[in-house]
Design a protein around this motif. Sequence first.
Motif, PDB file in Angstrom:
ATOM      1  N   UNK A 182       0.793  -1.234   0.000  1.00  0.00           N
ATOM      2  CA  UNK A 182       0.000   0.000   0.000  1.00  0.00           C
ATOM      3  C   UNK A 182       0.822   1.279   0.000  1.00  0.00           C
ATOM      4  N   UNK A 183       2.153   1.180   0.157  1.00  0.00           N
ATOM      5  CA  UNK A 183       2.959   2.400   0.154  1.00  0.00           C
ATOM      6  C   UNK A 183       2.902   3.062  -1.230  1.00  0.00           C
ATOM      7  N   UNK A 184       2.916   4.400  -1.295  1.00  0.00           N
ATOM      8  CA  UNK A 184       3.086   5.331  -0.170  1.00  0.00           C
ATOM      9  C   UNK A 184       1.781   5.844   0.428  1.00  0.00           C
ATOM     10  N   UNK A 185       0.659   5.190   0.147  1.00  0.00           N
ATOM     11  CA  UNK A 185      -0.624   5.689   0.622  1.00  0.00           C
ATOM     12  C   UNK A 185      -1.343   4.677   1.488  1.00  0.00           C
ATOM     13  N   UNK A 186      -0.666   4.173   2.493  1.00  0.00           N
ATOM     14  CA  UNK A 186      -1.301   3.212   3.404  1.00  0.00           C
ATOM     15  C   UNK A 186      -2.328   3.925   4.286  1.00  0.00           C
ATOM     16  N   UNK A 187      -3.470   3.293   4.452  1.00  0.00           N
ATOM     17  CA  UNK A 187      -4.499   3.877   5.303  1.00  0.00           C
ATOM     18  C   UNK A 187      -4.483   3.337   6.719  1.00  0.00           C
ATOM     19  N   UNK A 188      -3.642   2.316   6.966  1.00  0.00           N
ATOM     20  CA  UNK A 188      -3.554   1.696   8.277  1.00  0.00           C
ATOM     21  C   UNK A 188      -2.097   1.694   8.753  1.00  0.00           C
ATOM     22  N   UNK A 189      -1.878   1.549  10.068  1.00  0.00           N
ATOM     23  CA  UNK A 189      -0.498   1.488  10.583  1.00  0.00           C
ATOM     24  C   UNK A 189       0.250   0.287  10.004  1.00  0.00           C
ATOM     25  N   UNK A 190       1.552   0.434   9.890  1.00  0.00           N
ATOM     26  CA  UNK A 190       2.393  -0.668   9.418  1.00  0.00           C
ATOM     27  C   UNK A 190       3.590  -0.827  10.351  1.00  0.00           C
ATOM     28  N   UNK A 235      -4.105   2.725  22.115  1.00  0.00           N
ATOM     29  CA  UNK A 235      -3.836   1.640  23.063  1.00  0.00           C
ATOM     30  C   UNK A 235      -3.852   0.263  22.438  1.00  0.00           C
ATOM     31  N   UNK A 236      -4.769   0.027  21.486  1.00  0.00           N
ATOM     32  CA  UNK A 236      -4.842  -1.302  20.867  1.00  0.00           C
ATOM     33  C   UNK A 236      -3.606  -1.585  20.014  1.00  0.00           C
ATOM     34  N   UNK A 237      -2.985  -0.542  19.463  1.00  0.00           N
ATOM     35  CA  UNK A 237      -1.757  -0.742  18.687  1.00  0.00           C
ATOM     36  C   UNK A 237      -0.591  -1.118  19.603  1.00  0.00           C
ATOM     37  N   UNK A 238      -0.630  -0.590  20.809  1.00  0.00           N
ATOM     38  CA  UNK A 238       0.441  -0.901  21.762  1.00  0.00           C
ATOM     39  C   UNK A 238       0.331  -2.336  22.260  1.00  0.00           C
ATOM     40  N   UNK A 244      -7.418  -1.487  27.957  1.00  0.00           N
ATOM     41  CA  UNK A 244      -8.212  -1.218  29.143  1.00  0.00           C
ATOM     42  C   UNK A 244      -7.500  -0.125  29.928  1.00  0.00           C
ATOM     43  N   UNK A 245      -8.229   0.904  30.325  1.00  0.00           N
ATOM     44  CA  UNK A 245      -7.611   2.016  31.054  1.00  0.00           C
ATOM     45  C   UNK A 245      -6.949   1.559  32.352  1.00  0.00           C
ATOM     46  N   UNK A 246      -7.399   0.438  32.886  1.00  0.00           N
ATOM     47  CA  UNK A 246      -6.784  -0.077  34.112  1.00  0.00           C
ATOM     48  C   UNK A 246      -5.384  -0.622  33.861  1.00  0.00           C
ATOM     49  N   UNK A 247      -5.016  -0.794  32.587  1.00  0.00           N
ATOM     50  CA  UNK A 247      -3.686  -1.311  32.253  1.00  0.00           C
ATOM     51  C   UNK A 247      -2.602  -0.226  32.312  1.00  0.00           C
TER      52      UNK A 247
END
Length: 314
Positions: A182-190, A235-238, A244-247
């Motif tokens: 998809x480079x150079x126009x990726x719409x999602x993280x890589x 957070x979901x990428x990490x 969860x905020x408790x994390x």
Amino acid sequence: GQFEPWLLGPAYHLPSLHTYVAALLLHRFSRARMICKYAKGTQAGIVSIEPQILNVASTSRSFRSIHRSRVFQPSCAASTSIAQSTDVEPSVALPRRALLASLLTASAAGALLPAQPALASGSAEAGTYLPPADKEGFVIFVPDKAKTPALRAGTIRSPYSFNLPATFREAKVSNTASGNFCQPRCGEPWTEVIFEDVKLGRIELLVSPLVKLTNRVDVGLKDLGSPEALLPRIGTYITGTYFDEEDVVSSSVREVDGLAYYYYELYAPGANGHSLTALTVKGECAYLFIASGSDKVWGRGQSQLRTAVDSFRA
């Protein structure tokens, strides 16, 4: 999931999540009878399927030009292809229902195995080929402009850098995860790079197009919100799964070389365990530098992982 281009290749070695769908497609559109070849002692969850064309009337939908001389070699599977194995059971033609049942069984078995990136072929410890850093036991990683698809495409205009424990080894990043399609126009993280040491933990750099976080242009990190306000969106990428905020253990802000950096420490036992993250924005990209480790390695590796995160520069 995504339909991988290599599924249309001449022979098919399918990851477990794609096996069922691909079998249906091949059966329906090629009018083929599937011949499943099972090899002894090969990696669980991998099935080799070769279409055998039946004597049907000539149509444009028949795959009559399939060449079986080439075999696709999956980069993260066992080093020897199932189709090329010398220890293979005789091929058995299966009816459609029996075939799909067997594929689902193999798929379920593969799903039980955690997905882990394979080490790059011939991967050596980083300390054997990277220059030493100022801190003892660390080396400096700065990719050249041909290192990753994003660098080659110019999506990332200036290379990033970080200090890396000398014992870490580079892991292979798949074409899909690297954004190669998809480079150079990726719409999602890589994923740019991954380094691992089974005794210390894992280091990974994710890059996201800024449009995933804002519709505005020419903005800095602080324009996107405070560390606490931004964390639920990244957070979901990490963690790689849920957030969860408790994390959250802690968060902080620092400015380095004119760029603001947000730093996070999370503990998500059901996901990637302990993690340290540096987040910044440069140009049209948001950078997530993530160092993580399980409970088993955290006590031994957290100091080195913290040094690596603190050293990251976009």
